[in-house]
Design a protein around this motif. Structure first.
Motif, PDB file in Angstrom:
ATOM      1  N   ILE A 256       0.812  -1.218   0.000  1.00  0.00           N
ATOM      2  CA  ILE A 256       0.000   0.000   0.000  1.00  0.00           C
ATOM      3  C   ILE A 256       0.846   1.269   0.000  1.00  0.00           C
ATOM      4  CG2 ILE A 256      -1.742   1.289   1.290  1.00  0.00           C
ATOM      5  CD1 ILE A 256      -2.738  -1.301  -0.078  1.00  0.00           C
ATOM      6  N   ILE A 257       1.946   1.269   0.739  1.00  0.00           N
ATOM      7  CA  ILE A 257       2.774   2.482   0.832  1.00  0.00           C
ATOM      8  C   ILE A 257       3.253   2.959  -0.547  1.00  0.00           C
ATOM      9  CG2 ILE A 257       4.996   3.361   1.670  1.00  0.00           C
ATOM     10  CD1 ILE A 257       4.460   1.862   4.290  1.00  0.00           C
ATOM     11  N   PRO A 258       3.742   2.080  -1.441  1.00  0.00           N
ATOM     12  CA  PRO A 258       4.137   2.577  -2.772  1.00  0.00           C
ATOM     13  C   PRO A 258       2.976   3.173  -3.562  1.00  0.00           C
ATOM     14  CG  PRO A 258       5.116   0.426  -2.353  1.00  0.00           C
ATOM     15  CD  PRO A 258       4.109   0.651  -1.265  1.00  0.00           C
ATOM     16  N   PRO A 306      -8.636  -2.308  13.003  1.00  0.00           N
ATOM     17  CA  PRO A 306      -7.797  -1.317  13.700  1.00  0.00           C
ATOM     18  C   PRO A 306      -6.559  -1.905  14.352  1.00  0.00           C
ATOM     19  CG  PRO A 306      -9.782  -1.789  14.976  1.00  0.00           C
ATOM     20  CD  PRO A 306      -9.968  -2.445  13.642  1.00  0.00           C
ATOM     21  N   HIS A 307      -6.627  -3.185  14.775  1.00  0.00           N
ATOM     22  CA  HIS A 307      -5.493  -3.782  15.486  1.00  0.00           C
ATOM     23  C   HIS A 307      -4.348  -4.162  14.552  1.00  0.00           C
ATOM     24  CE1 HIS A 307      -7.935  -7.046  14.025  1.00  0.00           C
ATOM     25  NE2 HIS A 307      -7.043  -7.946  14.375  1.00  0.00           N
ATOM     26  N   ILE A 308      -4.625  -4.224  13.241  1.00  0.00           N
ATOM     27  CA  ILE A 308      -3.561  -4.538  12.282  1.00  0.00           C
ATOM     28  C   ILE A 308      -3.543  -3.503  11.163  1.00  0.00           C
ATOM     29  CG2 ILE A 308      -3.439  -7.014  12.757  1.00  0.00           C
ATOM     30  CD1 ILE A 308      -5.230  -7.460  10.286  1.00  0.00           C
ATOM     31  N   GLY A 309      -3.892  -2.268  11.474  1.00  0.00           N
ATOM     32  CA  GLY A 309      -3.954  -1.215  10.465  1.00  0.00           C
ATOM     33  C   GLY A 309      -2.643  -1.050   9.721  1.00  0.00           C
ATOM     34  N   THR A 310      -2.739  -0.709   8.466  1.00  0.00           N
ATOM     35  CA  THR A 310      -1.555  -0.562   7.618  1.00  0.00           C
ATOM     36  C   THR A 310      -0.512   0.361   8.240  1.00  0.00           C
ATOM     37  OG1 THR A 310      -2.961  -0.862   5.660  1.00  0.00           O
ATOM     38  CG2 THR A 310      -0.779   0.101   5.307  1.00  0.00           C
ATOM     39  N   PHE A 311      -0.979   1.449   8.860  1.00  0.00           N
ATOM     40  CA  PHE A 311      -0.063   2.448   9.402  1.00  0.00           C
ATOM     41  C   PHE A 311      -0.066   2.455  10.933  1.00  0.00           C
ATOM     42  CE2 PHE A 311      -1.614   3.956   5.266  1.00  0.00           C
ATOM     43  CZ  PHE A 311      -0.408   4.006   4.583  1.00  0.00           C
ATOM     44  N   ASN A 312      -0.595   1.373  11.525  1.00  0.00           N
ATOM     45  CA  ASN A 312      -0.746   1.349  12.985  1.00  0.00           C
ATOM     46  C   ASN A 312      -0.152   0.131  13.674  1.00  0.00           C
ATOM     47  OD1 ASN A 312      -3.458   2.665  11.727  1.00  0.00           O
ATOM     48  ND2 ASN A 312      -2.785   3.787  13.546  1.00  0.00           N
ATOM     49  N   LEU A 313      -0.014  -0.979  12.969  1.00  0.00           N
ATOM     50  CA  LEU A 313       0.501  -2.191  13.613  1.00  0.00           C
ATOM     51  C   LEU A 313       1.979  -2.023  13.962  1.00  0.00           C
ATOM     52  CD1 LEU A 313       0.171  -5.097  14.554  1.00  0.00           C
ATOM     53  CD2 LEU A 313       0.682  -5.840  12.213  1.00  0.00           C
ATOM     54  N   ARG A 314       2.802  -1.763  12.977  1.00  0.00           N
ATOM     55  CA  ARG A 314       4.230  -1.539  13.197  1.00  0.00           C
ATOM     56  C   ARG A 314       4.575  -0.054  13.248  1.00  0.00           C
ATOM     57  NH1 ARG A 314       7.577  -2.118   9.852  1.00  0.00           N
ATOM     58  NH2 ARG A 314       6.309  -2.294   7.974  1.00  0.00           N
ATOM     59  N   LEU A 315       3.797   0.736  12.518  1.00  0.00           N
ATOM     60  CA  LEU A 315       4.098   2.159  12.385  1.00  0.00           C
ATOM     61  C   LEU A 315       3.320   2.961  13.422  1.00  0.00           C
ATOM     62  CD1 LEU A 315       4.080   2.379   8.476  1.00  0.00           C
ATOM     63  CD2 LEU A 315       5.957   1.757  10.009  1.00  0.00           C
ATOM     64  N   LEU A 467       4.039  -5.865 -17.268  1.00  0.00           N
ATOM     65  CA  LEU A 467       4.478  -5.974 -15.879  1.00  0.00           C
ATOM     66  C   LEU A 467       4.178  -4.668 -15.144  1.00  0.00           C
ATOM     67  CD1 LEU A 467       5.917  -7.552 -13.636  1.00  0.00           C
ATOM     68  CD2 LEU A 467       8.094  -6.667 -14.537  1.00  0.00           C
ATOM     69  N   VAL A 468       3.303  -4.721 -14.152  1.00  0.00           N
ATOM     70  CA  VAL A 468       2.863  -3.549 -13.395  1.00  0.00           C
ATOM     71  C   VAL A 468       3.124  -3.798 -11.917  1.00  0.00           C
ATOM     72  CG1 VAL A 468       0.884  -2.075 -12.813  1.00  0.00           C
ATOM     73  CG2 VAL A 468       1.076  -3.058 -15.113  1.00  0.00           C
ATOM     74  N   THR A 469       3.448  -2.750 -11.176  1.00  0.00           N
ATOM     75  CA  THR A 469       3.719  -2.872  -9.744  1.00  0.00           C
ATOM     76  C   THR A 469       2.950  -1.794  -8.975  1.00  0.00           C
ATOM     77  OG1 THR A 469       5.562  -1.315  -9.457  1.00  0.00           O
ATOM     78  CG2 THR A 469       6.087  -3.484 -10.414  1.00  0.00           C
ATOM     79  N   PRO A 470       2.935  -1.890  -7.638  1.00  0.00           N
ATOM     80  CA  PRO A 470       2.320  -0.821  -6.844  1.00  0.00           C
ATOM     81  C   PRO A 470       2.922   0.554  -7.102  1.00  0.00           C
ATOM     82  CG  PRO A 470       2.636  -2.773  -5.485  1.00  0.00           C
ATOM     83  CD  PRO A 470       3.303  -3.055  -6.800  1.00  0.00           C
ATOM     84  N   PHE A 471       4.206   0.607  -7.468  1.00  0.00           N
ATOM     85  CA  PHE A 471       4.829   1.900  -7.761  1.00  0.00           C
ATOM     86  C   PHE A 471       4.175   2.584  -8.959  1.00  0.00           C
ATOM     87  CE2 PHE A 471       8.448  -0.107  -5.444  1.00  0.00           C
ATOM     88  CZ  PHE A 471       8.602   0.861  -4.465  1.00  0.00           C
ATOM     89  N   ASP A 472       3.611   1.799  -9.885  1.00  0.00           N
ATOM     90  CA  ASP A 472       2.955   2.378 -11.053  1.00  0.00           C
ATOM     91  C   ASP A 472       1.592   2.967 -10.709  1.00  0.00           C
ATOM     92  OD1 ASP A 472       5.060   1.509 -12.766  1.00  0.00           O
ATOM     93  OD2 ASP A 472       4.189  -0.502 -12.755  1.00  0.00           O
TER      94      ASP A 472
END
Length: 673
Positions: A256-258, A306-315, A467-472
């Motif tokens: 998700i971050i890219p 909420p307990h494993i949120g993309t920006f909340n579990l580790r971040l 070939l496509v990636t999240p960065f695209d």
């Protein structure tokens, strides 16, 4: 033009089966009949049934040709993504239908439509007429805490004003009580004043952007478990499926971050919770919704776990609220009550439906405003690959709502997943490991863009096989607010907008995909004298002869003259040896794994007689079943056929590259179309 496709399984019997030794050639025929109607069509079908001993007449479907569809054979692409069968028996037996959710039998007393919560007539009727409800504001303090705000009492309806989320406590005339937490879209004058189409930059595309993400669904698993939604996306909405979308890291943050920032986690400010005081809030990330907010868009970000949120579990999470509408406070409030509710429900409503209704209300309230929404649903699919099936009807209905209410007239819709399953029985297989790297991604383009930026729309179609990636995805999202033009992307660019053409020469290395995440297959040259290669050559010839068999009175059988070259496509060694991440952040790989190979893809060039035709074909060999499978679209004629198929040029054009006519051509010679 309407054509008819007949899917037929043909057996290999007698001498033809002996030709392949122990291998069994399993084939699925797709025979287009062109303008073939009524009795003529049925006569042809029954002739085939009688003549060829067909034992499975599986389906007859009508298909409308889409004249503007772009199809590019994948053989010219540097990255060859494996064709993974949705019904691969090694995996398919793990999938099964699930029972509907059983929420509380009594319907919720309060229903939300847009910005208004209303005490229902059904509840009044059941509980003596009058019901009094108190609505208490849930006010966000930070990502981990909220506080109670003002309480308002009503006997009828209530309008959301200061927040999207309220605690509700009701008491009926008969003494019964009902409590819940509800979500809606507040009436916010500040949001209304700062947004609008008049504020959208002229260099933007002038459309909404909605991204809906499911957690842990490969492209194939999406098709298996959400069949109604998939059919609606592809058949009704005409969505483009990105068949070669490849992940760039492990887990949801690395997926998700890219997309949202154009960077990977290591390139962003330190935000890991375990770094203590040195960890910053993720508000400092260059989120794409900042650009949308500056361009007059109403923004939304929603997650349901909420307990494993993309920006909340580790971040460390967000300090200030990141978007105009942000759903985390709602789920923080209800998460502790999950054990007191029926499984996957909140009172009488499935929790996934509450999530969808929040988006539905957002689209309704801001119908005349430019919108950017990014929603990630995880609860049903994060730990189970079957359970998401319970949401198929509801998600289908949500897609239908978007279309029928006119939202898709000016909205680019991305429905996607972050990655495939990572910790299940599926993941233990070779195909499961490949599927993990190939999530579901679809892009639906509004008709207005076909007129406004036609080349950009064509590029989206072309890129569905590149070939496509999240960065695209990041420059694609940015192109909505500031269109950079439909160009030929540079292979050296890590992120290339889908509105520009991604070079066919792009490799995993070019796209910044590490070898153990790369799903592209690796070519290995093999000897044409190998027994399996010989079997593959015979299988191609047998398949072509079966394809031309209905017109045997016109077309001769062909025979294998020579195998010119052969190659084998295999998953790269990094993919096969990757076991898991060796660190808690997902940056260091553990390469001690050993994944057994169960399928191999062969590509051959053969010469056949009569006519010295050159064919190139790709076949899949299943090691467990000792069988080849091939599709007609994967067989190419690589030299000119000239007037060899003159006898079918007017009536059976689908046989042009395969047919060698029995009779010599008349004069004048029919020119190759």
């Amino acid at each position: 033009m309407t054509s008819v496709t007949v899917d037929i399984h043909l057996p290999i019997r007698g001498k033809k089966r002996m030709l392949f030794g122990t291998s069994k050639l399993r084939m699925l025929r797709h025979i287009p009949f062109g303008k073939c109607h009524g009795r003529r069509m049925m006569g042809t079908v029954f002739f085939m049934l009688a003549t060829f001993g067909i034992y499975h007449f599986t389906t007859v479907t009508t298909v409308v040709d889409i004249t503007d569809r772009v199809y590019i054979s994948p053989s010219h692409l540097a990255c060859q993504i494996p064709e993974l069968s949705v019904k691969n028996p090694e995996i398919y037996h793990l999938f099964h239908p699930v029972d509907p959710l059983r929420c509380e039998p009594e319907a919720d007393w309060v229903q939300v439509e847009g910005s208004v919560a209303t005490i229902t007539r059904q509840a009044r009727k059941k509980h003596g007429g009058d019901i009094e409800c108190a609505f208490t504001e849930i006010i966000r303090v930070d990502d981990d805490t909220s506080r109670n705000g003002l309480t308002t009492t009503t006997h009828d309806s209530f309008t959301f004003v200061n927040t999207d989320f309220y605690k509700v406590s009701c008491e009926a005339k008969d003494g019964e009580k009902w409590e819940n937490v509800i979500a809606g879209i507040r009436q916010d004058e500040e949001v209304m004043e700062k947004t609008g189409w008049s504020k959208v930059p002229k260099e933007g595309l002038g459309v909404n952007m909605i991204v809906f993400v499911f957690d842990s669904l490969s492209r194939n698993t999406f098709i298996r478990t959400l069949p109604r939604s998939y059919e609606y996306l592809t058949e009704t909405l005409g969505a483009h499926i990105l068949e070669s979308y490849n992940i760039v890291g492990d887990g949801t943050p690395q997926a998700i971050i890219p997309i949202l920032t154009g960077k990977n986690e290591l390139e962003l400010p330190e935000s890991r919770r375990r770094m203590g005081n040195s960890a910053q809030y993720v508000n400092n990330f260059p989120f794409v919704w900042h650009e949308y907010a500056k361009s007059g868009y109403v923004t939304l970000f929603a997650e349901d776990q909420p307990h494993i949120g993309t920006f909340n579990l580790r971040l460390r999470g967000f300090d200030s609220q990141p978007t105009d509408h942000y759903m985390r406070p709602f789920y923080q409030e209800i998460f502790p009550t999950y054990g007191d509710n029926p499984k996957y429900c909140l009172k009488g409503t499935p929790r996934h439906r509450i999530f969808l209704d929040y988006l539905r209300n957002y689209m309704t309230v801001y119908k005349d405003k430019p919108k950017f929404a990014f929603a990630l649903h995880a609860e049903l699919s994060h730990d189970d690959y079957n359970l998401i099936n319970v949401a198929d009807d509801d998600f289908h209905d949500f897609l239908q709502f978007l279309k029928e209410d006119g939202h898709l007239d000016n909205t680019v819709l991305a429905v996607m997943s972050d990655h495939g399953h990572r910790f299940t029985a599926v993941r233990k297989t070779q195909q499961g490991k490949q599927e993990e790297r190939l999530p579901f991604v679809s892009i639906t383009i509004p008709p207005m863009l076909n007129k406004k930026v036609p080349t950009a729309v064509v590029n989206v179609r072309l890129n569905s096989r590149r070939l496509v990636t999240p960065f695209d995805m990041n420059p694609t999202l940015l192109d909505i607010v500031k269109f950079s033009g439909a160009r030929l992307g540079q292979v050296t660019d890590r992120g290339i907008s889908l509105f520009s053409e991604i070079p066919p020469s792009r490799t995993c290395s070019d796209a910044f995909i590490e070898p153990h995440w790369c799903a592209c297959l690796t070519w290995e040259k093999v000897s044409t004298k190998e027994e399996r290669v010989k079997q593959a050559g015979k299988a191609i010839v047998h398949y072509i002869n079966t394809y031309t068999a209905p017109q045997r009175s016109l077309c001769l059988e062909i025979s294998l003259h020579k195998i010119n070259w052969a190659s084998k496509l295999l998953p790269n060694k990094g993919l096969l040896s990757f076991k898991k991440n060796a660190d808690i952040d997902g940056f260091v790989p553990d390469m001690s794994g050993e994944t057994n190979i169960t399928q191999e893809v062969y590509q051959l060039q053969i010469t056949t007689n009569p006519g010295e035709a050159h064919f190139e074909a790709s076949l899949t060999y299943n090691l467990h079943q000792d069988s080849f499978s091939v599709k007609i679209d994967d067989i190419s004629r690589t030299n000119k056929y000239g007037n060899q198929p003159h006898c079918v040029v007017k009536s059976f054009v689908h046989l042009l590259k395969f047919c060698y006519c029995r009779e010599p051509p008349p004069r004048p010679i029919v020119q190759e179309p």
